[in-house]
Design an enzyme around this catalytic site. Structure first.
Site, PDB file in Angstrom:
ATOM      1  N   ASP A 120      -5.108   0.272  40.354  1.00  0.00           N
ATOM      2  CA  ASP A 120      -6.058   0.022  39.212  1.00  0.00           C
ATOM      3  C   ASP A 120      -6.163   1.111  38.232  1.00  0.00           C
ATOM      4  O   ASP A 120      -6.738   1.097  37.266  1.00  0.00           O
ATOM      5  CB  ASP A 120      -7.358  -0.212  39.844  1.00  0.00           C
ATOM      6  CG  ASP A 120      -7.449  -1.384  41.270  1.00  0.00           C
ATOM      7  OD1 ASP A 120      -6.396  -1.445  41.648  1.00  0.00           O
ATOM      8  OD2 ASP A 120      -8.466  -1.809  41.537  1.00  0.00           O
ATOM      9  N   ASP A 152     -12.933   5.884  38.599  1.00  0.00           N
ATOM     10  CA  ASP A 152     -13.345   4.751  37.713  1.00  0.00           C
ATOM     11  C   ASP A 152     -14.441   5.022  36.789  1.00  0.00           C
ATOM     12  O   ASP A 152     -14.724   4.443  35.922  1.00  0.00           O
ATOM     13  CB  ASP A 152     -14.155   3.568  38.619  1.00  0.00           C
ATOM     14  CG  ASP A 152     -13.061   2.552  39.424  1.00  0.00           C
ATOM     15  OD1 ASP A 152     -12.248   2.399  38.926  1.00  0.00           O
ATOM     16  OD2 ASP A 152     -13.551   2.219  40.699  1.00  0.00           O
TER      17      ASP A 152
HETATM   18  N1  GLY Z   1     -10.876  -1.812  40.554  1.00  0.00           N
HETATM   19  C1  GLY Z   1     -11.685  -2.554  41.761  1.00  0.00           C
HETATM   20  C2  GLY Z   1     -11.447  -4.042  41.825  1.00  0.00           C
HETATM   21  O1  GLY Z   1     -10.951  -4.482  40.800  1.00  0.00           O
HETATM   22  O2  GLY Z   1     -12.013  -4.377  42.616  1.00  0.00           O
END
Ligand code: GLY
Length: 385
Positions: free
Chosen positions: A163, A102
């Site tokens: 993601d 992230d």
């Molecule tokens: N990227 C983690 C979530 O959307 O919870």
């Protein structure tokens, strides 16, 4: 007030006013991932001080403040966002909670934004160092970026998450900024594997996928926040939609826009009549299960950007109208005015089966709602360009 906000649509006016109230409450400390009973508390994680810069969502706080500054020109938004950008440099130097993919969310919205908007000294170097760290998670044998944990963690080794496509623009930005093609090459490889294994033939996506880290052999789909391994978690679908579109800008030869349209169609086809997604797209609309408005905020940004990148014609109009419809539904059903520590948008769900942040404001949902409003209002462009 900045000319961009004149005349200001009521939804945007309310969102900016709410952001201003949040800033007065939190200053340079970080609100938590989600609200509790619609009020954000200081972020609390392990041994860290309350409000510390940890976790995967803290970048959405400076992200909202930079957006607020772009929209209004208000100096206090810019000053707070600048202090936080420096704080993200300290987080990187200290190696605080960075063993995950992230880094894109964290550093695009703090330091790439600071470099783009304010030419903040040091911001570019910090964002490049963050891109190095993200590139360091690339597994050459598998051709993917590992989602979570140290690279030798046996449980997480070779695992990717849908993601992650949202974090790849940091790598494109780093290649464009440094002239080193290695970042972009890693993003390209990860995208191809994502399209081949995480996007299913019907346009739905799986949440996470294991590859053999050394040989790249495809192993299995596993959900983390969805209803089942074989279901389609709503927010993952939205991340895929928006991420593929953002990456298409940098890699127009990969067919990402066509894949993004299949993903978009699946998302739109599974919405209930009020247009706010339930937290998993496989849930019956009358199941009584909660919504995840944050999936809609992300999908709305993805649809609006998809329309931007399509040539003039019926498809462009179709996706632009869908993006606008989702934003209007969010404003109608989820936006509100709350006191000091309230967020911008309720009916978000972080992790339903873990009973985490259900029917709450989410920091990322608030960010993408504001971004969607900025896109509609003045054609906002992402910071990786
Ligand atoms: N990227 C983690 C979530 O959307 O919870």
């Amino acid at each position: 007030m900045n000319a961009r906000l004149q005349p200001c649509p009521p939804a945007l006016q309310h969102a900016i006013a709410q952001l201003d109230r949040m800033l007065r409450t939190f200053g340079n400390r970080y609100p938590d991932d989600t609200s509790q009973r619609l009020h954000y508390q200081l972020r609390q994680q392990g041994e860290h001080a309350p409000g510390a810069n940890v976790g995967w969502t803290s970048g959405f706080w400076p992200g909202m403040l930079w957006l607020g500054y772009e929209l209004t020109g208000w100096k206090h938004f810019r000053d707070a966002a600048s202090v936080q950008a420096t704080d993200f440099a300290h987080r990187l130097e200290g190696g605080i909670d960075l063993d995950h993919h992230d880094l894109g969310f964290l550093y695009l919205l703090s330091n790439v934004a600071a470099d783009r908007i304010a030419r903040l000294p040091g911001a570019r170097a910090t964002a490049l160092a963050a891109a190095d760290r993200l590139l360091g998670r690339f597994l050459p044998g598998a051709g993917v970026i590992q989602a979570w944990g140290k690279l030798d963690n046996p449980k997480e080794r070779g695992r990717v998450i849908v993601d992650c496509v949202m974090n790849l623009p940091l790598l494109h930005w780093a290649s464009a900024t440094s002239g080193d093609p290695a970042y972009k090459a890693a993003a390209r490889s990860h995208l191809l594997r994502t399209c081949d294994y995480l996007v299913r033939p019907d346009g739905s996506t799986c949440h996470t996928y294991y590859f053999d880290a050394d040989t790249g052999a495809p192993l299995r789909e596993v959900t983390h926040q969805g209803l089942a391994d074989s279901s389609c978690w709503s927010r993952g679908q939205a991340w895929a939609l928006y991420g593929l579109v953002l990456n298409h800008h940098h890699l127009p030869g990969l067919g990402l826009l066509d894949t993004a349209m299949r993903v978009a169609d699946y998302f739109l086809d599974h919405l209930p009549p009020d247009q706010i997604a339930l937290w998993d797209l496989g849930l019956a609309h009358d199941s009584g299960e909660p919504r995840d408005s944050s999936a809609n905020t992300i999908a709305a940004c993805g649809l609006l950007e998809l329309a931007n990148q399509l040539p003039p014609g019926a498809q462009k109009q179709h996706y632009a109208a869908a993006g606008k419809r989702l934003v209007e539904a969010l404003t109608r059903h989820c936006a509100g005015v709350w006191p000091d520590a309230g967020g911008l948008l309720t009916h978000g769900t972080y992790h339903r089966l873990a009973n985490l942040g259900v029917e709450e404001c989410t920091l990322w949902g608030d960010y993408y709602y504001l971004e969607a409003l900025a896109r509609l209002h003045y054609g906002w462009i992402s910071y990786d360009r």
